[in-house]
Design a protein around this motif. Structure first.
Motif, PDB file in Angstrom:
ATOM      1  N   SER A 142       0.817  -1.209   0.000  1.00 42.74           N
ATOM      2  CA  SER A 142       0.000   0.000   0.000  1.00 42.74           C
ATOM      3  C   SER A 142       0.854   1.263   0.000  1.00 42.74           C
ATOM      4  O   SER A 142       0.397   2.329   0.378  1.00 42.74           O
ATOM      5  CB  SER A 142      -0.924   0.000   1.229  1.00 42.74           C
ATOM      6  OG  SER A 142      -0.139  -0.111   2.415  1.00 42.74           O
ATOM      7  N   SER A 143       2.127   1.136  -0.392  1.00 43.06           N
ATOM      8  CA  SER A 143       2.995   2.310  -0.470  1.00 43.06           C
ATOM      9  C   SER A 143       3.918   2.184  -1.678  1.00 43.06           C
ATOM     10  O   SER A 143       4.156   1.081  -2.181  1.00 43.06           O
ATOM     11  CB  SER A 143       3.835   2.461   0.813  1.00 43.06           C
ATOM     12  OG  SER A 143       4.717   1.353   0.959  1.00 43.06           O
ATOM     13  N   VAL A 144       4.421   3.320  -2.156  1.00 44.56           N
ATOM     14  CA  VAL A 144       5.358   3.338  -3.274  1.00 44.56           C
ATOM     15  C   VAL A 144       6.398   4.410  -2.994  1.00 44.56           C
ATOM     16  O   VAL A 144       6.098   5.440  -2.372  1.00 44.56           O
ATOM     17  CB  VAL A 144       4.624   3.618  -4.604  1.00 44.56           C
ATOM     18  CG1 VAL A 144       3.993   4.993  -4.610  1.00 44.56           C
ATOM     19  CG2 VAL A 144       5.558   3.464  -5.791  1.00 44.56           C
ATOM     20  N   GLU A 145       7.624   4.170  -3.412  1.00 46.00           N
ATOM     21  CA  GLU A 145       8.718   5.077  -3.095  1.00 46.00           C
ATOM     22  C   GLU A 145       8.884   6.150  -4.169  1.00 46.00           C
ATOM     23  O   GLU A 145       8.828   5.870  -5.364  1.00 46.00           O
ATOM     24  CB  GLU A 145      10.031   4.299  -2.973  1.00 46.00           C
ATOM     25  CG  GLU A 145      11.230   5.172  -2.611  1.00 46.00           C
ATOM     26  CD  GLU A 145      12.510   4.371  -2.480  1.00 46.00           C
ATOM     27  OE1 GLU A 145      13.564   4.981  -2.248  1.00 46.00           O
ATOM     28  OE2 GLU A 145      12.457   3.134  -2.613  1.00 46.00           O
ATOM     29  N   LEU A 146       9.066   7.374  -3.765  1.00 45.48           N
ATOM     30  CA  LEU A 146       9.367   8.482  -4.654  1.00 45.48           C
ATOM     31  C   LEU A 146      10.775   8.960  -4.334  1.00 45.48           C
ATOM     32  O   LEU A 146      11.101   9.223  -3.174  1.00 45.48           O
ATOM     33  CB  LEU A 146       8.367   9.618  -4.460  1.00 45.48           C
ATOM     34  CG  LEU A 146       8.486  10.823  -5.396  1.00 45.48           C
ATOM     35  CD1 LEU A 146       7.117  11.473  -5.573  1.00 45.48           C
ATOM     36  CD2 LEU A 146       9.467  11.866  -4.864  1.00 45.48           C
ATOM     37  N   THR A 147      11.623   9.030  -5.358  1.00 45.17           N
ATOM     38  CA  THR A 147      13.020   9.410  -5.157  1.00 45.17           C
ATOM     39  C   THR A 147      13.310  10.736  -5.838  1.00 45.17           C
ATOM     40  O   THR A 147      12.927  10.949  -6.989  1.00 45.17           O
ATOM     41  CB  THR A 147      13.968   8.328  -5.737  1.00 45.17           C
ATOM     42  OG1 THR A 147      13.669   7.068  -5.099  1.00 45.17           O
ATOM     43  CG2 THR A 147      15.423   8.695  -5.475  1.00 45.17           C
ATOM     44  N   VAL A 148      13.954  11.646  -5.139  1.00 47.20           N
ATOM     45  CA  VAL A 148      14.380  12.928  -5.685  1.00 47.20           C
ATOM     46  C   VAL A 148      15.894  12.922  -5.779  1.00 47.20           C
ATOM     47  O   VAL A 148      16.586  12.753  -4.770  1.00 47.20           O
ATOM     48  CB  VAL A 148      13.910  14.100  -4.802  1.00 47.20           C
ATOM     49  CG1 VAL A 148      14.407  15.418  -5.372  1.00 47.20           C
ATOM     50  CG2 VAL A 148      12.388  14.113  -4.680  1.00 47.20           C
ATOM     51  N   GLN A 149      16.429  13.068  -6.997  1.00 49.31           N
ATOM     52  CA  GLN A 149      17.863  12.995  -7.209  1.00 49.31           C
ATOM     53  C   GLN A 149      18.371  14.233  -7.932  1.00 49.31           C
ATOM     54  O   GLN A 149      17.611  14.959  -8.561  1.00 49.31           O
ATOM     55  CB  GLN A 149      18.223  11.744  -8.027  1.00 49.31           C
ATOM     56  CG  GLN A 149      17.935  10.436  -7.311  1.00 49.31           C
ATOM     57  CD  GLN A 149      18.326   9.237  -8.165  1.00 49.31           C
ATOM     58  OE1 GLN A 149      18.288   9.295  -9.382  1.00 49.31           O
ATOM     59  NE2 GLN A 149      18.701   8.156  -7.511  1.00 49.31           N
ATOM     60  N   GLY A 150      19.664  14.455  -7.874  1.00 52.06           N
ATOM     61  CA  GLY A 150      20.279  15.583  -8.562  1.00 52.06           C
ATOM     62  C   GLY A 150      21.635  15.870  -7.959  1.00 52.06           C
ATOM     63  O   GLY A 150      22.131  15.121  -7.103  1.00 52.06           O
ATOM     64  N   ARG A 151      22.263  16.956  -8.391  1.00 50.75           N
ATOM     65  CA  ARG A 151      23.556  17.363  -7.870  1.00 50.75           C
ATOM     66  C   ARG A 151      23.603  18.875  -7.740  1.00 50.75           C
ATOM     67  O   ARG A 151      23.070  19.585  -8.578  1.00 50.75           O
ATOM     68  CB  ARG A 151      24.692  16.910  -8.798  1.00 50.75           C
ATOM     69  CG  ARG A 151      24.932  15.406  -8.840  1.00 50.75           C
ATOM     70  CD  ARG A 151      26.030  15.076  -9.821  1.00 50.75           C
ATOM     71  NE  ARG A 151      25.659  15.463 -11.184  1.00 50.75           N
ATOM     72  CZ  ARG A 151      26.508  15.517 -12.204  1.00 50.75           C
ATOM     73  NH1 ARG A 151      27.775  15.240 -12.016  1.00 50.75           N
ATOM     74  NH2 ARG A 151      26.093  15.858 -13.412  1.00 50.75           N
ATOM     75  N   ILE A 152      24.232  19.339  -6.694  1.00 55.53           N
ATOM     76  CA  ILE A 152      24.530  20.762  -6.562  1.00 55.53           C
ATOM     77  C   ILE A 152      25.986  20.943  -6.960  1.00 55.53           C
ATOM     78  O   ILE A 152      26.886  20.384  -6.337  1.00 55.53           O
ATOM     79  CB  ILE A 152      24.284  21.254  -5.129  1.00 55.53           C
ATOM     80  CG1 ILE A 152      22.804  21.095  -4.759  1.00 55.53           C
ATOM     81  CG2 ILE A 152      24.705  22.721  -4.990  1.00 55.53           C
ATOM     82  CD1 ILE A 152      22.483  21.458  -3.333  1.00 55.53           C
ATOM     83  N   THR A 153      26.219  21.701  -8.028  1.00 58.15           N
ATOM     84  CA  THR A 153      27.570  21.828  -8.568  1.00 58.15           C
ATOM     85  C   THR A 153      28.215  23.144  -8.149  1.00 58.15           C
ATOM     86  O   THR A 153      27.523  24.173  -8.053  1.00 58.15           O
ATOM     87  CB  THR A 153      27.556  21.724 -10.110  1.00 58.15           C
ATOM     88  OG1 THR A 153      28.868  21.950 -10.610  1.00 58.15           O
ATOM     89  CG2 THR A 153      26.601  22.737 -10.722  1.00 58.15           C
ATOM     90  N   PRO A 154      29.513  23.123  -7.877  1.00 60.44           N
ATOM     91  CA  PRO A 154      30.208  24.379  -7.572  1.00 60.44           C
ATOM     92  C   PRO A 154      30.468  25.207  -8.829  1.00 60.44           C
ATOM     93  O   PRO A 154      30.893  26.349  -8.744  1.00 60.44           O
ATOM     94  CB  PRO A 154      31.528  23.905  -6.952  1.00 60.44           C
ATOM     95  CG  PRO A 154      31.767  22.559  -7.571  1.00 60.44           C
ATOM     96  CD  PRO A 154      30.394  21.949  -7.738  1.00 60.44           C
ATOM     97  N   LEU A 155      30.213  24.625  -9.991  1.00 61.61           N
ATOM     98  CA  LEU A 155      30.442  25.327 -11.251  1.00 61.61           C
ATOM     99  C   LEU A 155      29.295  26.296 -11.529  1.00 61.61           C
ATOM    100  O   LEU A 155      28.138  26.006 -11.231  1.00 61.61           O
ATOM    101  CB  LEU A 155      30.584  24.332 -12.387  1.00 61.61           C
ATOM    102  CG  LEU A 155      31.769  23.358 -12.277  1.00 61.61           C
ATOM    103  CD1 LEU A 155      31.684  22.282 -13.340  1.00 61.61           C
ATOM    104  CD2 LEU A 155      33.085  24.116 -12.374  1.00 61.61           C
ATOM    105  N   ALA A 156      29.626  27.434 -12.084  1.00 62.03           N
ATOM    106  CA  ALA A 156      28.599  28.421 -12.430  1.00 62.03           C
ATOM    107  C   ALA A 156      29.075  29.234 -13.627  1.00 62.03           C
ATOM    108  O   ALA A 156      30.264  29.531 -13.751  1.00 62.03           O
ATOM    109  CB  ALA A 156      28.314  29.341 -11.251  1.00 62.03           C
ATOM    110  N   CYS A 157      28.139  29.586 -14.509  1.00 60.22           N
ATOM    111  CA  CYS A 157      28.449  30.374 -15.698  1.00 60.22           C
ATOM    112  C   CYS A 157      27.558  31.613 -15.739  1.00 60.22           C
ATOM    113  O   CYS A 157      26.383  31.549 -15.363  1.00 60.22           O
ATOM    114  CB  CYS A 157      28.221  29.544 -16.966  1.00 60.22           C
ATOM    115  SG  CYS A 157      29.196  28.026 -17.055  1.00 60.22           S
ATOM    116  N   VAL A 158      28.135  32.717 -16.178  1.00 60.58           N
ATOM    117  CA  VAL A 158      27.404  33.983 -16.249  1.00 60.58           C
ATOM    118  C   VAL A 158      27.374  34.459 -17.703  1.00 60.58           C
ATOM    119  O   VAL A 158      28.431  34.676 -18.311  1.00 60.58           O
ATOM    120  CB  VAL A 158      28.061  35.054 -15.367  1.00 60.58           C
ATOM    121  CG1 VAL A 158      27.319  36.379 -15.507  1.00 60.58           C
ATOM    122  CG2 VAL A 158      28.083  34.615 -13.909  1.00 60.58           C
ATOM    123  N   PRO A 159      26.174  34.630 -18.284  1.00 62.66           N
ATOM    124  CA  PRO A 159      26.073  35.154 -19.663  1.00 62.66           C
ATOM    125  C   PRO A 159      25.933  36.674 -19.667  1.00 62.66           C
ATOM    126  O   PRO A 159      25.315  37.259 -18.770  1.00 62.66           O
ATOM    127  CB  PRO A 159      24.806  34.489 -20.181  1.00 62.66           C
ATOM    128  CG  PRO A 159      23.945  34.347 -18.961  1.00 62.66           C
ATOM    129  CD  PRO A 159      24.873  34.173 -17.778  1.00 62.66           C
TER     130      PRO A 159
END
Length: 216
Positions: A24-41
């Motif tokens: 009666s339950s199902v798993e929800l997963t939240v994934q990703g990465r926080i990167t120190p890289l950043a670009c400015v246009p």
């Protein structure tokens, strides 16, 4: 009549029995990465393409009028070599008179008519990155799952397709890691046919798009 009702109820009871035994339950997963890289246009001229005042006499009556090509300089500076792609959002969504992800609207006239559209393209031959001898354009319409073979042909920036750059000709591996990129953007404007515009007063040309960097 009652027989059919009982038989139907029995079948429903048999079909629902396995469901009652399932989890009666199902798993929800939240994934990703926080990167120190950043670009400015950055864009030359504050990102403004000023078309000035255009006389209605210069517009085609039955067909759209293509204006002289305009250019803006684009610079992208990252704090380290970064794999990134570019997309653009139409800030006047729904006002382009051609429905395509590479066309962006110019707003509406006083009677709600669509004023026209503009597009933005990159030319790899007008693009330099880091100290690389040559830059090639590549594109993905699948969210980065597959990439178009990199080449020197100009490419329009879209609202859904990923646009990236690589130093490898003929590659399908996607963008290379780049720290500093400079390019000339070609901005093409097409105004609606004169017969489709309300010229009882000045028509404001009001196009706007936001250029986005997405990290891979």
């Amino acid at each position: 009549m009652n027989l059919y009702g009982i038989a139907f109820s029995s079948v429903v009871g048999l079909l629902t029995l396995p469901l009652a035994q399932a989890a009666s339950s199902v798993e929800l997963t939240v994934q990703g990465r926080i990167t120190p890289l950043a670009c400015v246009p950055t864009l030359s001229g504050g990102g403004v393409v000023d078309l000035g005042r255009i006389s209605h006499q210069d517009l085609n009556i039955e067909t759209g009028t293509r204006l002289q090509l305009r250019q803006l300089s684009l610079g992208i500076s990252c704090n380290g070599p970064t794999r990134f792609v570019l997309l653009m959002t139409d800030n006047r969504d729904g006002s382009a008179n051609v429905n395509s992800e590479i066309y962006y609207g110019l707003g509406f006239d006083n009677k709600g008519n669509k004023v026209g559209l503009f597009s933005v393209s990159f030319d790899p031959k007008l693009t330099v990155a880091d100290s690389l001898p040559q830059i090639y354009g590549t594109e993905s319409t699948t969210g980065g799952a597959a990439w178009r073979t990199s080449n020197l042909r100009p490419i329009d920036i879209g609202s859904r397709s990923y646009l990236g750059f690589t130093d490898i000709e003929g590659s399908t591996a996607g963008p290379s890691a780049i720290q500093d990129l400079n390019s000339l953007l070609n901005i093409e404007v097409v105004l609606a046919a004169l017969k489709n515009l309300d010229l009882s007063s000045d028509v404001r040309i009001d196009g706007s798009g936001s250029l986005h960097i997405k990290y891979l």
